[in-house]
Design a protein around this motif. Sequence first.
Motif, PDB file in Angstrom:
ATOM      1  N   GLY A 223       0.817  -1.195   0.000  1.00  0.00           N
ATOM      2  CA  GLY A 223       0.000   0.000   0.000  1.00  0.00           C
ATOM      3  C   GLY A 223       0.858   1.255   0.000  1.00  0.00           C
ATOM      4  O   GLY A 223       2.026   1.235   0.397  1.00  0.00           O
ATOM      5  N   LYS A 224       0.281   2.355  -0.430  1.00  0.00           N
ATOM      6  CA  LYS A 224       1.007   3.617  -0.532  1.00  0.00           C
ATOM      7  C   LYS A 224       1.238   4.283   0.827  1.00  0.00           C
ATOM      8  O   LYS A 224       2.028   5.231   0.928  1.00  0.00           O
ATOM      9  CB  LYS A 224       0.253   4.580  -1.453  1.00  0.00           C
ATOM     10  CG  LYS A 224       0.247   4.172  -2.921  1.00  0.00           C
ATOM     11  CD  LYS A 224       1.640   4.196  -3.514  1.00  0.00           C
ATOM     12  CE  LYS A 224       1.612   3.946  -5.011  1.00  0.00           C
ATOM     13  NZ  LYS A 224       2.962   3.960  -5.598  1.00  0.00           N
ATOM     14  N   LYS A 225       0.552   3.813   1.855  1.00  0.00           N
ATOM     15  CA  LYS A 225       0.728   4.356   3.199  1.00  0.00           C
ATOM     16  C   LYS A 225       1.396   3.340   4.125  1.00  0.00           C
ATOM     17  O   LYS A 225       1.264   3.425   5.349  1.00  0.00           O
ATOM     18  CB  LYS A 225      -0.632   4.769   3.786  1.00  0.00           C
ATOM     19  CG  LYS A 225      -1.371   5.827   2.978  1.00  0.00           C
ATOM     20  CD  LYS A 225      -0.711   7.184   3.061  1.00  0.00           C
ATOM     21  CE  LYS A 225      -1.560   8.248   2.374  1.00  0.00           C
ATOM     22  NZ  LYS A 225      -0.939   9.594   2.446  1.00  0.00           N
ATOM     23  N   LYS A 287       4.354  -3.018 -13.228  1.00  0.00           N
ATOM     24  CA  LYS A 287       4.586  -1.609 -13.513  1.00  0.00           C
ATOM     25  C   LYS A 287       4.754  -1.412 -15.019  1.00  0.00           C
ATOM     26  O   LYS A 287       5.114  -2.338 -15.753  1.00  0.00           O
ATOM     27  CB  LYS A 287       5.855  -1.128 -12.807  1.00  0.00           C
ATOM     28  CG  LYS A 287       5.769  -1.115 -11.289  1.00  0.00           C
ATOM     29  CD  LYS A 287       5.167   0.186 -10.812  1.00  0.00           C
ATOM     30  CE  LYS A 287       5.289   0.350  -9.310  1.00  0.00           C
ATOM     31  NZ  LYS A 287       4.728   1.642  -8.844  1.00  0.00           N
ATOM     32  N   ASP A 294       0.944   1.857 -12.527  1.00  0.00           N
ATOM     33  CA  ASP A 294       0.609   0.560 -11.944  1.00  0.00           C
ATOM     34  C   ASP A 294      -0.464  -0.113 -12.794  1.00  0.00           C
ATOM     35  O   ASP A 294      -1.447   0.529 -13.190  1.00  0.00           O
ATOM     36  CB  ASP A 294       0.096   0.738 -10.514  1.00  0.00           C
ATOM     37  CG  ASP A 294       1.179   1.247  -9.580  1.00  0.00           C
ATOM     38  OD1 ASP A 294       2.127   0.496  -9.318  1.00  0.00           O
ATOM     39  OD2 ASP A 294       1.068   2.408  -9.123  1.00  0.00           O
ATOM     40  N   THR A 319      -5.192   3.154 -10.242  1.00  0.00           N
ATOM     41  CA  THR A 319      -4.704   4.309  -9.495  1.00  0.00           C
ATOM     42  C   THR A 319      -4.880   4.045  -7.998  1.00  0.00           C
ATOM     43  O   THR A 319      -5.195   2.928  -7.587  1.00  0.00           O
ATOM     44  CB  THR A 319      -5.440   5.588  -9.928  1.00  0.00           C
ATOM     45  OG1 THR A 319      -6.860   5.389  -9.788  1.00  0.00           O
ATOM     46  CG2 THR A 319      -5.134   5.917 -11.385  1.00  0.00           C
ATOM     47  N   TRP A 320      -4.704   5.107  -7.188  1.00  0.00           N
ATOM     48  CA  TRP A 320      -4.677   4.936  -5.738  1.00  0.00           C
ATOM     49  C   TRP A 320      -5.618   5.910  -5.047  1.00  0.00           C
ATOM     50  O   TRP A 320      -5.756   7.061  -5.462  1.00  0.00           O
ATOM     51  CB  TRP A 320      -3.255   5.134  -5.217  1.00  0.00           C
ATOM     52  CG  TRP A 320      -2.306   4.103  -5.738  1.00  0.00           C
ATOM     53  CD1 TRP A 320      -1.596   4.159  -6.908  1.00  0.00           C
ATOM     54  CD2 TRP A 320      -1.993   2.853  -5.131  1.00  0.00           C
ATOM     55  NE1 TRP A 320      -0.849   3.006  -7.065  1.00  0.00           N
ATOM     56  CE2 TRP A 320      -1.066   2.197  -5.994  1.00  0.00           C
ATOM     57  CE3 TRP A 320      -2.387   2.216  -3.964  1.00  0.00           C
ATOM     58  CZ2 TRP A 320      -0.548   0.943  -5.701  1.00  0.00           C
ATOM     59  CZ3 TRP A 320      -1.868   0.968  -3.668  1.00  0.00           C
ATOM     60  CH2 TRP A 320      -0.961   0.337  -4.525  1.00  0.00           C
ATOM     61  N   GLY A 324      -4.170   5.304   0.494  1.00  0.00           N
ATOM     62  CA  GLY A 324      -3.081   4.402   0.139  1.00  0.00           C
ATOM     63  C   GLY A 324      -3.515   3.045  -0.349  1.00  0.00           C
ATOM     64  O   GLY A 324      -2.675   2.166  -0.583  1.00  0.00           O
ATOM     65  N   PRO A 326      -5.621   0.689  -3.376  1.00  0.00           N
ATOM     66  CA  PRO A 326      -5.819   0.821  -4.822  1.00  0.00           C
ATOM     67  C   PRO A 326      -7.276   1.018  -5.199  1.00  0.00           C
ATOM     68  O   PRO A 326      -8.188   0.597  -4.481  1.00  0.00           O
ATOM     69  CB  PRO A 326      -5.311  -0.521  -5.353  1.00  0.00           C
ATOM     70  CG  PRO A 326      -5.587  -1.474  -4.235  1.00  0.00           C
ATOM     71  CD  PRO A 326      -5.346  -0.698  -2.972  1.00  0.00           C
TER      72      PRO A 326
END
Length: 344
Positions: A223-225, A287, A294, A319-320, A324, A326
């Motif tokens: 996750g982005k976070k 990627k 992504d 996208t996200w 965080g 998807p």
Amino acid sequence: MPLFRFLGTALLGAALTTAGLTSGAAAQQPAGTFRNPLRNDGPDPWVTQHRGYYYYTNTTGSNITLWKTKALSQLRDAPAAVVWTPPATGPNSRDIWAPELHFLDGKWYLYYTATDQASPGDNARYVFVLENASADPTTGRWTDKGKVNTQYPGLDGSVFEHGGQRYFVYSAYVGAQSVLAIAPMQTPWALRPGQEVIIARPTYDWEKGGGRQILEGPEFLPGKKGQLLLVYSASACWDDNYSLGMLVAAKGSNPLRPESWTKTPSPVFYPSAENAVWGTGHNCFTKSPDGREDWIVYHAKTAADGKCAGRSSRMQRFTWNPDGTPTFGAPVSLTQPQLKPSGE
């Protein structure tokens, strides 16, 4: 069928906005675009990106085949290499399913599901491993490293690394159900004994389609976070509403503790009647060549026919969310042109 199955037909946040790339411009494919499918016969797709190449594989049932390409959108033109054929007898002699290719500790490893020709079925279905020291997995010699020492029979083994530890996740047959289990790895072909735990069971109606209670195909996504995400397939493959669910573990949590994982109450990726896409599932993530985008790679079918057959491999950009996690959007119609991955 739940209402959410028919909602959300908008494309991803990266949907085509260039003039002439609307859904009505299907007669001629615009330059710089591609259309799904990647392969017409492509159940359980898997992609590994390594040193400028994409290595792709999917279930063939009878062997393990790899495709090598620099442009994933042009996979259908890539050469195929049969890298392993099962023995005539033994525990891994039949039903070669869901291969995954991983580059670990300087070597290539293929994880795949198989059962025994002499006594086929779920009770004898396990995940096995092959090893190859060649720089290119489409060449060289594959060595049989045997069966992964899971606590239960099962399928769809995958590997991920987090916090300096490597983990193995798979779909385990427990009673009448198929659950998700995780264990730390001792080597690329063996788990640490006695540390396997079940982290998710079928609990929602959308996980019990096709007359079965199934969670399978777990795939890791950071996750982005800082969260740990496991995206899995729910229900039987012949269920037209086969969908993707997601488990979330907060940043810093222990992935070996079942209470670390929270399940989303609804699917995060599911069929679209409007786009004629059914049976969306068994995915992986990759990627774009330049690393800026992504993409989710998955299988789906065009007919709501209650069958596993007819699954083609497809991909689309995702996208996200601000938290965080998807956002995958709706599965793209086969008639919809998509911009090729950035850097192709």
